[in-house]
Design an enzyme around this catalytic site. Structure first.
Site: not given
Length: 319
Positions: A146, A161-165, A167-168, A185, A210, A251
């Site tokens: 993913h 990264g987690e869904s909804g963070i 990326k798209s 996706d 998406e 850093r």
């Protein structure tokens, strides 16, 4: 790393015929059910003399000028016997290069045994090199993860990264800034060598993104063909994660962090997300910085060197 594996890879012979533009001399045989599992070829020189010990019969069998001339030097009875022995060895197909063509009796024999006979106009060495290169990509170990894969200044950046963070959304901003989308996706990652991972899109989702709240958009249609790319070597990973004030983030970047896919290590940067951060600009900077490192310049090392020089200079002045 996580991801779902596709299992043992294989490719249809019909796909090889289309890709390599081969002429099928036995069109009566249904090639759609024939699969190739190994990215290698075999030139059956020893087999044509009758030696079949350690014979790799699961490879593409290629007849070049040398093998063809040797068979021509035999009597017709001997020649047909050698062809019969080869075609009866459970091979996927027999390919003649340089537009060479066997006699009709051999084609009839192949039709009876269900072994396709194919012909290429290329020289044997050119055809062998190209089909091996292509098969190595097609049959490379593959996993599906993913994420989003984007070509940024020629560097393949895999955003995870987690869904909804976001990326798209980051990928869309990069596309608007002139970079190219490979896949959103789902990313198919193939290990084409011990050094190289290549990413591509599953056929169903190719060039679609998406966006939550909007839905599916077609990047190729909206932004043009220059905004998309079929495949891309994966050079680095950007892992997006929620900002954690208790976590210590790197850093300076003096030491590289890596993540692993299919046994290959890839440089990985964890990027904390908080309001106001422009992800696209940060990804661009990370890609350019990575390219700079490959060219021999490391900004963190240069800063460290300057600090050390200043410290040494201060000690000399104290003395």
């Amino acid at each position: 790393m996580g991801g779902t594996t596709n299992g043992k890879e294989k490719v249809r012979l019909s796909k090889i015929i289309d890709k390599m533009q081969l002429a099928n001399l036995t069109p009566e045989i249904d090639v759609s059910g024939i699969w190739v599992h190994v990215p290698e070829i075999n030139r059956p020189a020893l087999q044509l003399t009758g030696f079949y010990q350690s014979f790799d019969n699961d490879r593409l069998q290629i007849i070049g000028n040398v093998e063809y001339r040797y068979l021509e030097s035999l009597t017709k009875e001997e020649r047909l016997s050698r062809y019969s022995q080869l075609l009866s060895s459970n091979i996927p197909c027999l390919i003649f290069c340089r537009e060479l063509r066997p006699e009709q009796e051999v084609i009839d024999m192949a039709n009876k045994l269900g072994i396709p006979i194919l012909s290429s106009h290329d020289t044997t060495s050119s055809f062998s090199a190209e089909v091996i290169r292509w098969l190595k990509v097609q049959l490379a170990p593959c996993i599906v993860i993913h994420g989003v894969l984007v070509d940024v200044y020629g560097e393949g950046v895999l955003i995870t990264g987690e869904s909804g963070i976001g990326k798209s959304e980051a990928a869309l901003e990069l596309i608007k800034r002139g970079h190219r989308l490979v896949t959103d996706d789902a990313v198919e990652i193939r290990k084409v060598s011990d050094e190289t991972l290549v990413g591509s899109a599953p056929g169903v989702t190719k060039y679609f993104i998406e966006l939550r709240g909007i839905g599916i958009i077609d990047v190729k249609t909206l932004f043009g063909v220059e905004s998309v790319k079929e495949t891309q070597e994966i050079d680095m990973v950007i892992k997006l994660e929620d900002w954690n004030k208790d976590k210590e983030y790197d850093r300076l970047g003096l030491e590289e962090e890596y993540t692993e896919y299919l046994g290959n290590k890839v440089v990985c940067h964890s990027l904390p997300i908080r309001p106001g951060r422009n992800l696209a600009v940060i990804v661009e900077a990370a890609a350019v910085n990575h390219r700079q490192k490959k060219m021999g310049y490391n900004a963190a090392v240069e800063l460290y060197r300057r600090v050390q020089e200043n410290l040494m200079k201060g000690e000399d002045e104290d003395d």
